[in-house]
Write a protein that holds these residues in place. Structure first.
Motif, PDB file in Angstrom:
ATOM      1  N   GLY A  38       0.748  -0.820   0.050  1.00 55.89           N
ATOM      2  CA  GLY A  38      -0.164  -0.026   0.044  1.00 55.89           C
ATOM      3  C   GLY A  38       0.917   1.135   0.162  1.00 55.89           C
ATOM      4  O   GLY A  38       0.541   2.592   0.131  1.00 55.89           O
ATOM      5  N   PHE A  39       2.131   1.248   0.136  1.00 55.92           N
ATOM      6  CA  PHE A  39       3.143   2.097  -0.427  1.00 55.92           C
ATOM      7  C   PHE A  39       3.159   2.885  -2.278  1.00 55.92           C
ATOM      8  O   PHE A  39       3.629   2.324  -2.606  1.00 55.92           O
ATOM      9  N   THR A  53      -1.546   9.317  -0.024  1.00 62.55           N
ATOM     10  CA  THR A  53      -0.951   7.976   0.051  1.00 62.55           C
ATOM     11  C   THR A  53      -2.121   7.705   1.333  1.00 62.55           C
ATOM     12  O   THR A  53      -1.744   6.220   0.962  1.00 62.55           O
ATOM     13  N   THR A  54      -3.332   7.776   1.411  1.00 62.76           N
ATOM     14  CA  THR A  54      -4.010   6.463   1.901  1.00 62.76           C
ATOM     15  C   THR A  54      -5.427   5.990   0.902  1.00 62.76           C
ATOM     16  O   THR A  54      -5.506   4.737   1.015  1.00 62.76           O
ATOM     17  N   ILE A  55      -5.421   6.405  -0.197  1.00 63.83           N
ATOM     18  CA  ILE A  55      -5.188   5.889  -0.891  1.00 63.83           C
ATOM     19  C   ILE A  55      -4.682   4.617  -2.271  1.00 63.83           C
ATOM     20  O   ILE A  55      -5.771   3.835  -1.952  1.00 63.83           O
ATOM     21  N   LEU A  58      -5.256   2.032   0.849  1.00 64.16           N
ATOM     22  CA  LEU A  58      -6.311   1.149   0.867  1.00 64.16           C
ATOM     23  C   LEU A  58      -6.869   0.742  -0.259  1.00 64.16           C
ATOM     24  O   LEU A  58      -7.511  -0.333  -0.423  1.00 64.16           O
ATOM     25  N   ALA A  59      -6.314   1.084  -1.730  1.00 62.21           N
ATOM     26  CA  ALA A  59      -6.376   0.361  -2.451  1.00 62.21           C
ATOM     27  C   ALA A  59      -5.623  -0.855  -2.608  1.00 62.21           C
ATOM     28  O   ALA A  59      -6.190  -1.430  -2.834  1.00 62.21           O
ATOM     29  N   SER A  60      -4.462  -1.322  -2.297  1.00 65.76           N
ATOM     30  CA  SER A  60      -3.777  -2.429  -2.022  1.00 65.76           C
ATOM     31  C   SER A  60      -4.298  -3.233  -0.640  1.00 65.76           C
ATOM     32  O   SER A  60      -4.978  -4.219  -1.137  1.00 65.76           O
ATOM     33  N   GLY A  61      -5.543  -2.618  -0.263  1.00 64.68           N
ATOM     34  CA  GLY A  61      -6.225  -3.492   0.947  1.00 64.68           C
ATOM     35  C   GLY A  61      -7.116  -3.643  -0.284  1.00 64.68           C
ATOM     36  O   GLY A  61      -7.377  -5.002   0.239  1.00 64.68           O
ATOM     37  N   ALA A  62      -8.263  -3.040  -0.988  1.00 63.28           N
ATOM     38  CA  ALA A  62      -8.901  -3.700  -1.287  1.00 63.28           C
ATOM     39  C   ALA A  62      -9.053  -5.027  -3.091  1.00 63.28           C
ATOM     40  O   ALA A  62      -9.477  -5.913  -2.657  1.00 63.28           O
ATOM     41  N   TYR A  63      -7.526  -4.322  -3.406  1.00 64.57           N
ATOM     42  CA  TYR A  63      -6.809  -5.935  -4.305  1.00 64.57           C
ATOM     43  C   TYR A  63      -6.961  -7.015  -3.558  1.00 64.57           C
ATOM     44  O   TYR A  63      -6.867  -8.507  -4.264  1.00 64.57           O
ATOM     45  N   MET A  64      -5.775  -6.480  -2.427  1.00 66.09           N
ATOM     46  CA  MET A  64      -5.859  -7.846  -1.628  1.00 66.09           C
ATOM     47  C   MET A  64      -6.951  -8.338  -1.057  1.00 66.09           C
ATOM     48  O   MET A  64      -7.083 -10.051  -1.017  1.00 66.09           O
TER      49      MET A  64
END
Length: 159
Positions: A38-39, A53-55, A58-64
């Motif tokens: 998510g970095f 930075t926040t997006i 969160l985008a990484s979390g949604a993808y995972m």
């Protein structure tokens, strides 16, 4: 274990060039390269109205989370996530085992257009990351170990 090859200034310049070209072709608003933790690694486009930075996190979390769903339905992986909104939409595409292309675009822009140009952009980004990895196969970074809230300074161009 390193999740990202050590990037030098030329690598970041190439990533930025690919993102700019992608934005011109796709009519998207913002494009980012993020690692799977998510970095935010690199971004282009309008960043004034978004907290990138926040997006990225969160985008990484949604993808995972989508990858977990893929496993539950006996699919080896879903290579993308699409979030549709009234004003803006987001598309996340897997680049390689470590990174993703995250795109924010106005809802009026066709997701098909974004997907069409995202594939070649992701391939160019993957090639640059591979070049960086081949430059120093044993080197690299695990941004989560660095414990940085905002790693943009790590990837900043020298003045």
């Amino acid at each position: 274990m390193a999740t990202l090859p050590q990037l030098i200034e030329e690598d970041i310049q190439r990533l930025e060039e690919v993102l700019r070209e992608f934005l011109e072709r796709s009519d998207a608003t913002t494009a980012m390269v993020i690692d799977q933790g998510g970095f935010l690694i690199s971004s282009q486009g309008d960043d004034r109205q978004f907290d990138l930075t926040t997006i990225a996190a969160l985008a990484s979390g949604a993808y995972m989370a989508n990858q977990t769903i893929a496993n539950l339905v006996n699919e080896p992986q879903f290579n993308s996530v699409y979030q549709q909104g009234e004003k803006f939409s987001m598309f996340v595409l897997n680049i390689d085992e470590n990174c993703m292309l995250t795109v924010i675009f106005k809802a009026a822009v066709s997701v098909g257009l974004v997907k069409y140009y995202a594939g070649p952009a992701a391939a160019h980004i993957a090639a640059q990351l591979k070049t960086a990895q081949e430059r120093d196969p044993e080197g690299g970074l695990d941004l989560s170990v660095l414990n940085l809230a905002d790693p943009s300074e790590v990837f900043k161009r020298r003045s």
